[in-house]
Design an enzyme around this catalytic site. Structure first.
Site, PDB file in Angstrom:
ATOM      1  CB  SER A   1     -32.769  98.310  -2.238  1.00  0.00           C
ATOM      2  OG  SER A   1     -31.706  98.335  -2.910  1.00  0.00           O
TER       3      SER A   1
ATOM      4  CE1 TYR B   1     -30.862  95.312   2.290  1.00  0.00           C
ATOM      5  CE2 TYR B   1     -29.877  95.579   0.025  1.00  0.00           C
ATOM      6  CZ  TYR B   1     -30.614  96.221   1.288  1.00  0.00           C
ATOM      7  OH  TYR B   1     -30.969  97.517   1.256  1.00  0.00           O
TER       8      TYR B   1
ATOM      9  CE  LYS C   1     -34.428  96.360   2.140  1.00  0.00           C
ATOM     10  NZ  LYS C   1     -35.146  97.125   3.325  1.00  0.00           N
TER      11      LYS C   1
END
Ligand code: NAD
Ligand code: UDP
Length: 341
Positions: free
Chosen positions: A124, A148, A152
């Site tokens: 992302s 989050y 990643k």
């Protein structure tokens, strides 16, 4: 040879299944249905006219993943499964590290045991953090600012380490900007549970009369109209990028055995521009109120897309009007999302 698609019953994964099936590939989906409805699998089959192999499996269940990889003789994995809500990740980081990091570790271990060494991974743009320059190239410093984003980054590092340890592994890390839109049939699309966190599904629910108004998070950013600017990309274009990533991996025409590519359009749109575009597409008014800035939001971010063009010979084709039109078509045909959600 079959491609394993983890999280293939979810928003992006389901569109990816359609693209790969239509390109003549065999796919098998694993999904634990934590954020998906089984109806989605039926819809993929209906769109493509092909049977979709589906196994309700959690990626953290290594033995079950190995069973699926062997049973279907998989040659590659496209890895979408994971939790993705920034706000939720700050409240329950353990769930995010478990699901995303531990889950990916188990998945990679299963792949290793089965001799499957090709993966396309959903990363992302959030891994870049606050932009230090625009547009964002893949060489931009990495600085995830929430749990989050950190999951990643940890996964990306894990893939880089594995690729260095053994050149037989091949990874394509795709950093998505803001996927929106839906398949043109209106049969599959984004179906968020509860109050949508993201702008496009929220706007769509206001247009559909499910919510009264949109809260615009901040109108005093240093952008052309004061609201946040993002690089929205049609989900059908996004998954076409995966098809090119897969072809590049399979034909070895890649710069290295672990390479990173931004998937965006290269253009930024503000919140108010998104609202106007959606009003045009839906012929509805979207009432807006100004609300305080959302914690952790950046003013403006959009992709440099030259690597995708160079390595994949790929760029997005759908414009903002198509993104809004296809979202609206999906919402009108499925006002409550998939049945029973
Ligand atoms: P989604 O929630 O619709 O899809 C994820 C799917 O994974 C769901 O179907 C869910 O049930 C499944 N899943 C979750 N944990 C699982 C587990 N442990 N085992 C098996 N299945 C599991 O999300 P999406 O928008 O389709 O996103 C797909 C991927 O792309 C995610 O990894 C996400 O982080 C990444 N991504 C999404 C966006 C976005 O804006 N949608 C942006 C950048 C990156
Ligand atoms: N946004 C907003 N109201 C909402 C949801 C989002 O004003 O209800 C804004 C948000 O502040 C950002 C843009 O819309 O500027 C895109 O937000 P989204 O959550 O969709 O994507 P992300 O911020 O993760 O890139």
């Amino acid at each position: 040879m079959t491609i394993l698609i983890t999280g293939g019953a979810g928003y992006i994964g389901s569109h990816c299944c359609v693209a790969f099936l239509e390109a003549g590939h065999d796919v098998v989906v694993i999904d634990n249905l934590s954020n998906a409805h089984p109806e989605c699998i039926e819809r993929i089959a209906e769109i493509t006219g092909k049977k979709v192999a589906f196994e309700e499996v959690d990626i953290r269940d290594q033995a079950a993943v190995e069973r699926v990889l062997r049973k279907h003789q998989c040659s590659a994995v496209i890895h979408f499964a994971g939790l993705k809500a920034v706000g939720e990740s700050t409240k329950d980081p353990l769930a995010y590290y478990d699901n995303n990091v531990v889950g990916t570790h188990r998945l990679l271990s299963a792949m290793s045991n089965c001799g499957v060494r090709q993966m396309i991974f959903s990363s992302s743009a959030t891994v870049y953090g606050e932009p230090q320059f625009l547009p964002i190239t893949e060489k931009h410093p990495l600085n995830a600012v929430n749990p989050y984003g950190r999951t990643k980054l940890i996964i990306e590092d894990m893939l880089r380490d594995i690729a260095t340890s053994n050149p037989a592994w091949k990874f394509s890390i795709l950093r998505y900007f803001n996927p929106v839109g839906a398949h043109k049939s209106g049969m599959i699309g984004e179906d968020p549970l509860g109050i949508p966190n993201n702008l496009m599904p929220f706007i769509a629910q206001v247009a559909a009369g499910r919510r009264e108004q949109l809260s615009v998070f901040g109108n005093d950013y240093d952008t052309r109209d004061g609201t946040g600017v993002r690089d929205y990309i049609h989900v059908v274009d996004l998954v076409a990028g995966h098809l090119r990533a897969y072809e590049a991996l399979a034909s070895r025409e890649t710069p290295s055995n672990c390479f990173v590519v931004n998937l965006g359009t290269g253009a930024g749109y503000s919140v108010l521009e998104m609202v106007s575009a959606f009003e045009r597409a839906s012929n509805k008014q979207i009432p807006c109120v100004t609300a305080p800035r959302r914690n952790g939001d950046v003013a403006e971010i959009y992709a440099d897309i030259s690597t995708a063009l160079e390595v994949f010979d790929w760029k997005a084709e759908n414009d903002l009007d198509a993104m809004c039109r296809d979202t609206w078509n999906w919402v009108c045909k499925n006002p409550r999302g998939y049945e029973g959600r």
